[in-house]
Design a protein around this motif. Structure first.
Motif, PDB file in Angstrom:
ATOM      1  N   HIS A   1      -3.108   3.640   3.732  1.00  0.00           N
ATOM      2  CA  HIS A   1      -3.926   2.820   2.837  1.00  0.00           C
ATOM      3  C   HIS A   1      -3.175   1.518   2.564  1.00  0.00           C
ATOM      4  O   HIS A   1      -2.127   1.524   1.910  1.00  0.00           O
TER       5      HIS A   1
ATOM      6  N   LYS B   1      -3.487  -2.809   1.474  1.00  0.00           N
ATOM      7  CA  LYS B   1      -4.294  -3.855   0.852  1.00  0.00           C
ATOM      8  C   LYS B   1      -3.426  -5.097   0.688  1.00  0.00           C
ATOM      9  O   LYS B   1      -2.254  -4.994   0.349  1.00  0.00           O
TER      10      LYS B   1
ATOM     11  N   HIS C   1      -2.315   9.525   6.191  1.00  0.00           N
ATOM     12  CA  HIS C   1      -3.404   8.703   5.683  1.00  0.00           C
ATOM     13  C   HIS C   1      -2.807   7.361   5.263  1.00  0.00           C
ATOM     14  O   HIS C   1      -1.978   7.303   4.348  1.00  0.00           O
TER      15      HIS C   1
ATOM     16  N   ALA D   1      -9.091  -4.480   3.444  1.00  0.00           N
ATOM     17  CA  ALA D   1      -8.245  -3.307   3.217  1.00  0.00           C
ATOM     18  C   ALA D   1      -8.108  -2.515   4.511  1.00  0.00           C
ATOM     19  O   ALA D   1      -8.923  -2.622   5.420  1.00  0.00           O
TER      20      ALA D   1
ATOM     21  N   GLY E   1       0.817  -1.204   0.000  1.00  0.00           N
ATOM     22  CA  GLY E   1       0.000   0.000   0.000  1.00  0.00           C
ATOM     23  C   GLY E   1       0.853   1.257   0.000  1.00  0.00           C
ATOM     24  O   GLY E   1       2.009   1.248  -0.453  1.00  0.00           O
TER      25      GLY E   1
ATOM     26  N   LYS F   1      -0.068   8.720   2.654  1.00  0.00           N
ATOM     27  CA  LYS F   1      -0.035  10.107   2.207  1.00  0.00           C
ATOM     28  C   LYS F   1       0.185  10.974   3.431  1.00  0.00           C
ATOM     29  O   LYS F   1      -0.594  10.912   4.390  1.00  0.00           O
TER      30      LYS F   1
ATOM     31  N   ASN G   1      -7.719   1.375   5.928  1.00  0.00           N
ATOM     32  CA  ASN G   1      -7.786   2.810   5.689  1.00  0.00           C
ATOM     33  C   ASN G   1      -7.864   3.488   7.046  1.00  0.00           C
ATOM     34  O   ASN G   1      -8.832   3.302   7.787  1.00  0.00           O
ATOM     35  N   TYR G   2      -6.850   4.265   7.373  1.00  0.00           N
ATOM     36  CA  TYR G   2      -6.746   4.838   8.717  1.00  0.00           C
ATOM     37  C   TYR G   2      -6.105   6.211   8.618  1.00  0.00           C
ATOM     38  O   TYR G   2      -5.187   6.430   7.824  1.00  0.00           O
ATOM     39  N   ARG G   3      -6.603   7.127   9.425  1.00  0.00           N
ATOM     40  CA  ARG G   3      -6.057   8.488   9.448  1.00  0.00           C
ATOM     41  C   ARG G   3      -5.448   8.759  10.810  1.00  0.00           C
ATOM     42  O   ARG G   3      -6.114   8.659  11.833  1.00  0.00           O
TER      43      ARG G   3
END
Length: 300
Positions: free
Chosen positions: A37, A39, A35, A75, A21, A24, A77-79
Motif C-alpha cells: 500500500h 501513497k 500486500h 495510490a 506507505g 502487510k 495497492n498490489y498483492r
C-alpha cells in the motif's frame, strides 16, 4: 501463520528519506503474501514499478525479480504472492528479508522485514542462469545450449534469459478466432449460458517448460508475471485446433491496451472456462478472466 506490518520508504543514494506507505506480510512455510500500500510516490502516470524480493547472502544482498506493476496513481495497492520457486531457488524462501520497488525513472522504494539498515544501491539481481549440478554450482560452459539436469523445470529456468533482458514482443499473427488487440472475445453482457469449446487446464509458470523451447521466453513476459503473481496460476486452452496460453486478470480498457501491447490480445471470461477457482485465484467482484495468445503445441 506469521503476520507483520512494515513501513515502505523511499531511498535516495542509499539513504532512507521518507515514508510512502506500508506493506502487510503474511508468511507460512509454503507461501507468503505481501500486500503493498503506497501513497504519495510522486510518480508520473503509467510509470511502471519493478518489484523484487531481496535476501542477504553473506556480505551481499540479492534480489529475485517478481515482475512489473503498472502504476496508474495516485495510490498503489498490489498483492504479491510467492513461494520458494519464485525466489531463485527454494532454499532462498526463508531468507527473504524485504521487498524493493524500482520505478522506470530510477526511483527506489523498499520495506525491510527486520528493520536492519540496508544499502539498496548495492542490491544486485539473483542470477537465474546459475546452475546447480550434484549439489554444487557451476556456470554453463561457453557454447552450451542445453543443460542436462534431472528436473526439466530446472533446465527450463536455467535456459531463460534474466527478466531484465527479456524483450517483450508485440501481438503475434493469430489464426482462427483470435481477435484484435484489446477486444473482448465474447460479449460481456450475454445472458445465455456460455458454451465452453475448450479443454482448460490450470498450470504454474514453471510448466511453460512443457511447450516448445521457442515459447519459454513467455515465462519472463512482464504482463504474464504480473497476472501470475496476483492470482497464482495460468491456463492452457485447447479447442483441438488452436492452443492458447491465458494470463488471469480483470477486463477494462486500459488493461486491454497493455495486454495487447504485451502480446496477449484476446480476453476470455473465466465463467466460460468452467474452471473451479479458489478465492485467491480470482476476483468475484470484477469482470475476471484470461488474457490469451496462441502458442505452439508441445511435441508429441
Amino acid at each position: 501463520m506469521k503476520r507483520f506490518i512494515r513501513y515502505l520508504y523511499e531511498y535516495e543514494q542509499g539513504k532512507r528519506m521518507r515514508n510512502v506507505g506500508f506493506v502487510k506480510v503474511e508468511q507460512d512455510s509454503g507461501e507468503s503474501t505481501v500486500h503493498i500500500h503506497g501513497k504519495g510516490l510522486r510518480l508520473s502516470g503509467m510509470e511502471s514499478l519493478k518489484v523484487s524480493l531481496f535476501y542477504r547472502d553473506g556480505e551481499q544482498v540479492l534480489a529475485a525479480p517478481q515482475g512489473d506493476i503498472a502504476y496508474m496513481g495516485p495510490a498503489l495497492n498490489y498483492r504479491l504472492r510467492y513461494t520458494g520457486e519464485d525466489t531463485g531457488r527454494p532454499e532462498n524462501y526463508d531468507a527473504v528479508c524485504g521487498m524493493l520497488l524500482e520505478s522506470s525513472g530510477g526511483r527506489r522504494f523498499a520495506a525491510v522485514w527486520d528493520e536492519t539498515p540496508i544499502d539498496v544501491e548495492s542490491i544486485r539481481p539473483f542470477d537465474v542462469n546459475d546452475v546447480r549440478v550434484g549439489g554444487t554450482q557451476r556456470e554453463p560452459e561457453e557454447g552450451e545450449e542445453t543443460v542436462q539436469m534431472e528436473e526439466p523445470e530446472a533446465a527450463f529456468e536455467a535456459a531463460l534469459p534474466p527478466a531484465s533482458e527479456t524483450m517483450e514482443d508485440g501481438a503475434p499473427q493469430m489464426e482462427g478466432d483470435m481477435l484484435a488487440a484489446g477486444s473482448p472475445a465474447m460479449d460481456m453482457d450475454d445472458e445465455e449460458e456460455p458454451v465452453c469449446p475448450w479443454q482448460v487446464k490450470k498450470i504454474q509458470r514453471r510448466e511453460i517448460s512443457m511447450l516448445p523451447r521457442c515459447e519459454w521466453r513467455l515465462a519472463n513476459n512482464n504482463f504474464l508475471m504480473h497476472g501470475y503473481y496476483n492470482y497464482r496460476h495460468l491456463v492452457l486452452l485447447d479447442d483441438g485446433r488452436i492452443l492458447k496460453l491465458g494470463v488471469p486478470g480483470i477486463y477494462h480498457e486500459k488493461e486491454a491496451e497493455i495486454a495487447g501491447n504485451m502480446g496477449f490480445p484476446e480476453f476470455i471470461e473465466a465463467k466460460r472456462t468452467k474452471l473451479s477457482l479458489a478465492p485467491e485465484e480470482c476476483d468475484e467482484e470484477q469482470p475476471f478472466g484470461y488474457w490469451c495468445r496462441q502458442v505452439r503445441r508441445p511435441p508429441m
